[in-house]
Design a protein around this motif. Sequence first.
Motif, PDB file in Angstrom:
ATOM      1  N   ARG A  48       1.656  48.091  38.766  1.00 18.75           N
ATOM      2  CA  ARG A  48       0.850  48.989  37.949  1.00 18.75           C
ATOM      3  C   ARG A  48       1.088  50.445  38.351  1.00 18.75           C
ATOM      4  NH1 ARG A  48      -3.164  52.106  38.026  1.00 18.75           N
ATOM      5  NH2 ARG A  48      -3.727  51.715  40.181  1.00 18.75           N
ATOM      6  N   ARG A  49       1.121  50.694  39.650  1.00 18.60           N
ATOM      7  CA  ARG A  49       1.336  52.057  40.138  1.00 18.60           C
ATOM      8  C   ARG A  49       2.753  52.543  39.829  1.00 18.60           C
ATOM      9  NH1 ARG A  49      -2.392  54.248  43.845  1.00 18.60           N
ATOM     10  NH2 ARG A  49      -0.673  55.406  44.771  1.00 18.60           N
ATOM     11  N   ALA A  50       3.748  51.669  39.946  1.00 17.61           N
ATOM     12  CA  ALA A  50       5.129  52.052  39.639  1.00 17.61           C
ATOM     13  C   ALA A  50       5.266  52.410  38.162  1.00 17.61           C
ATOM     14  CB  ALA A  50       6.088  50.920  40.002  1.00 17.61           C
ATOM     15  N   ARG A  51       4.692  51.585  37.291  1.00 22.05           N
ATOM     16  CA  ARG A  51       4.752  51.876  35.852  1.00 22.05           C
ATOM     17  C   ARG A  51       4.063  53.199  35.529  1.00 22.05           C
ATOM     18  NH1 ARG A  51       6.353  48.595  32.155  1.00 22.05           N
ATOM     19  NH2 ARG A  51       6.925  46.453  32.578  1.00 22.05           N
ATOM     20  N   ALA A  52       2.923  53.452  36.178  1.00 20.30           N
ATOM     21  CA  ALA A  52       2.207  54.707  35.950  1.00 20.30           C
ATOM     22  C   ALA A  52       3.059  55.888  36.395  1.00 20.30           C
ATOM     23  CB  ALA A  52       0.870  54.697  36.691  1.00 20.30           C
ATOM     24  N   ALA A  53       3.751  55.749  37.506  1.00 13.16           N
ATOM     25  CA  ALA A  53       4.601  56.839  37.995  1.00 13.16           C
ATOM     26  C   ALA A  53       5.750  57.111  37.029  1.00 13.16           C
ATOM     27  CB  ALA A  53       5.125  56.507  39.390  1.00 13.16           C
ATOM     28  N   TRP A  54       6.406  56.059  36.543  1.00 14.44           N
ATOM     29  CA  TRP A  54       7.485  56.258  35.564  1.00 14.44           C
ATOM     30  C   TRP A  54       6.930  56.923  34.309  1.00 14.44           C
ATOM     31  CZ3 TRP A  54      12.083  56.578  37.158  1.00 14.44           C
ATOM     32  CH2 TRP A  54      12.628  55.701  38.093  1.00 14.44           C
ATOM     33  N   ARG A  55       5.748  56.477  33.875  1.00 14.42           N
ATOM     34  CA  ARG A  55       5.133  57.052  32.673  1.00 14.42           C
ATOM     35  C   ARG A  55       4.867  58.544  32.872  1.00 14.42           C
ATOM     36  NH1 ARG A  55       1.598  53.476  32.293  1.00 14.42           N
ATOM     37  NH2 ARG A  55      -0.082  54.538  33.369  1.00 14.42           N
ATOM     38  N   LEU A  56       4.356  58.920  34.051  1.00 17.43           N
ATOM     39  CA  LEU A  56       4.102  60.332  34.328  1.00 17.43           C
ATOM     40  C   LEU A  56       5.389  61.156  34.328  1.00 17.43           C
ATOM     41  CD1 LEU A  56       1.388  60.032  37.109  1.00 17.43           C
ATOM     42  CD2 LEU A  56       1.078  60.965  34.800  1.00 17.43           C
ATOM     43  N   LEU A  57       6.492  60.520  34.672  1.00 18.71           N
ATOM     44  CA  LEU A  57       7.792  61.201  34.639  1.00 18.71           C
ATOM     45  C   LEU A  57       8.408  61.190  33.239  1.00 18.71           C
ATOM     46  CD1 LEU A  57       9.283  59.815  37.967  1.00 18.71           C
ATOM     47  CD2 LEU A  57       8.638  62.198  37.489  1.00 18.71           C
ATOM     48  N   GLY A  58       7.740  60.525  32.301  1.00 20.81           N
ATOM     49  CA  GLY A  58       8.244  60.471  30.929  1.00 20.81           C
ATOM     50  C   GLY A  58       9.444  59.559  30.772  1.00 20.81           C
ATOM     51  N   VAL A  59       9.525  58.497  31.591  1.00 21.62           N
ATOM     52  CA  VAL A  59      10.676  57.591  31.564  1.00 21.62           C
ATOM     53  C   VAL A  59      10.199  56.200  31.175  1.00 21.62           C
ATOM     54  CG1 VAL A  59      12.514  56.558  32.951  1.00 21.62           C
ATOM     55  CG2 VAL A  59      11.867  58.947  33.325  1.00 21.62           C
ATOM     56  N   GLU A  60      10.888  55.601  30.214  1.00 20.02           N
ATOM     57  CA  GLU A  60      10.545  54.250  29.762  1.00 20.02           C
ATOM     58  C   GLU A  60      11.132  53.216  30.726  1.00 20.02           C
ATOM     59  OE1 GLU A  60      11.648  51.173  26.150  1.00 20.02           O
ATOM     60  OE2 GLU A  60      12.105  53.302  25.895  1.00 20.02           O
ATOM     61  N   VAL A  61      10.342  52.192  31.041  1.00 14.84           N
ATOM     62  CA  VAL A  61      10.787  51.103  31.912  1.00 14.84           C
ATOM     63  C   VAL A  61      10.626  49.802  31.147  1.00 14.84           C
ATOM     64  CG1 VAL A  61      10.323  49.860  34.056  1.00 14.84           C
ATOM     65  CG2 VAL A  61      10.122  52.335  33.989  1.00 14.84           C
ATOM     66  N   GLY A  62      11.667  48.990  31.210  1.00 23.03           N
ATOM     67  CA  GLY A  62      11.623  47.695  30.541  1.00 23.03           C
ATOM     68  C   GLY A  62      10.800  46.694  31.342  1.00 23.03           C
ATOM     69  N   PRO A  63      10.904  45.415  31.002  1.00 21.68           N
ATOM     70  CA  PRO A  63      10.152  44.383  31.717  1.00 21.68           C
ATOM     71  C   PRO A  63      10.460  44.412  33.213  1.00 21.68           C
ATOM     72  CG  PRO A  63      11.206  43.464  29.768  1.00 21.68           C
ATOM     73  CD  PRO A  63      11.736  44.870  29.924  1.00 21.68           C
ATOM     74  N   VAL A  64       9.421  44.386  34.027  1.00 23.60           N
ATOM     75  CA  VAL A  64       9.576  44.400  35.475  1.00 23.60           C
ATOM     76  C   VAL A  64       9.765  42.961  35.939  1.00 23.60           C
ATOM     77  CG1 VAL A  64       8.456  45.006  37.661  1.00 23.60           C
ATOM     78  CG2 VAL A  64       8.241  46.530  35.690  1.00 23.60           C
ATOM     79  N   ARG A  65      11.033  42.622  36.249  1.00 20.02           N
ATOM     80  CA  ARG A  65      11.370  41.255  36.638  1.00 20.02           C
ATOM     81  C   ARG A  65      12.719  41.261  37.342  1.00 20.02           C
ATOM     82  NH1 ARG A  65      12.245  39.964  30.425  1.00 20.02           N
ATOM     83  NH2 ARG A  65      14.314  40.841  30.208  1.00 20.02           N
ATOM     84  N   PRO A  66      13.007  40.186  38.082  1.00 19.63           N
ATOM     85  CA  PRO A  66      14.325  40.107  38.720  1.00 19.63           C
ATOM     86  C   PRO A  66      15.388  39.894  37.657  1.00 19.63           C
ATOM     87  CG  PRO A  66      13.113  38.062  39.064  1.00 19.63           C
ATOM     88  CD  PRO A  66      12.177  39.022  38.377  1.00 19.63           C
ATOM     89  N   PHE A  67      16.615  40.237  37.998  1.00 23.90           N
ATOM     90  CA  PHE A  67      17.708  40.023  37.058  1.00 23.90           C
ATOM     91  C   PHE A  67      18.034  38.539  37.012  1.00 23.90           C
ATOM     92  CE2 PHE A  67      22.206  39.447  36.081  1.00 23.90           C
ATOM     93  CZ  PHE A  67      22.227  40.033  34.826  1.00 23.90           C
ATOM     94  N   GLU A  68      18.177  38.020  35.811  1.00 22.95           N
ATOM     95  CA  GLU A  68      18.591  36.633  35.618  1.00 22.95           C
ATOM     96  C   GLU A  68      19.823  36.613  34.741  1.00 22.95           C
ATOM     97  OE1 GLU A  68      15.172  34.640  34.058  1.00 22.95           O
ATOM     98  OE2 GLU A  68      13.977  35.101  35.832  1.00 22.95           O
ATOM     99  N   ALA A  69      20.901  36.072  35.290  1.00 22.66           N
ATOM    100  CA  ALA A  69      22.165  36.053  34.560  1.00 22.66           C
ATOM    101  C   ALA A  69      22.058  35.193  33.328  1.00 22.66           C
ATOM    102  CB  ALA A  69      23.273  35.539  35.467  1.00 22.66           C
TER     103      ALA A  69
END
Length: 196
Positions: free
Chosen positions: A175-196
Motif C-alpha cells: 500500500r505504501r509503495a503504491r502510494a509513493a509511486w502515485r505521488l511521483l505520478g508513475v503508474e504501476v501495474g499488478p504487484v506480483r512476482p514475474f511468472e514466465a
Amino acid sequence: MTQPPTPDERRPANDGPKAAARNRSALITAAREIYAAHGLDAPLSAIARRAGVGQGVLYRNFPDRAAVATAVLEENVRQVEQAAAADDATLADVLGVMTWHLTESAAFIGLLHAEGAGGHSDIRAYAVALSERVERGLRGHLTQGHRLGAADDLMLAVAMVSGAVTGPTREERERRARAAWRLLGVEVGPVRPFEA
C-alpha cells in the motif's frame, strides 16, 4: 536384533539433482522471507529451518552468508529482467514486479541503495552491479520525454519508493509503495512476482 525393512518400508528413492534444485529454491525463498523480517544479519540456521532442510544442505548450496544474500538478490534481479524482456511488457508491468520484490525483500531494498549492504563489503560491489541491471531493465521501457527519463531521476524515484516500503505486513508495504509511486505520478501495474 532388528529386521531388515520390508519392501514397503524402504526409504524413498533419492531424488538426486531434483532434490538439490528443490532445496536450493526452498533456501532462496526462505532467505527472502527471513531477510524481510530480520535483515541481512539473520541467523543462517533460521533460513535452513524455514526451508525445511539441515544446515549441511544450506552450506552445500551456499558456503557463507554473502553467497546466500547474493543468491536472493540475483533471483530478484533476474525476475525484474525477465519482466522487462517480455514481449508485451510495459514500464508499469516491470515496476509491478520490482515493487513486489521491494515489498517482499529487505535485502532487495538494500541492493537498490548499494550502501544498504552496510558492513557487508563483500556484497556491496555485487549489489552495485545488480542495481545497474535493474536500472537497464527499467530504462528500456521509458518513453521519450518520460518524467523519469533524466539521468538520475529513475533510480532516485526507485530509492524514494523503496524508502517508503515499511510496515509490519506485506499488504501495508505494498500500500505504501503504491502510494509513493502515485505521488511521483508513475503508474504501476499488478504487484506480483514475474511468472514466465
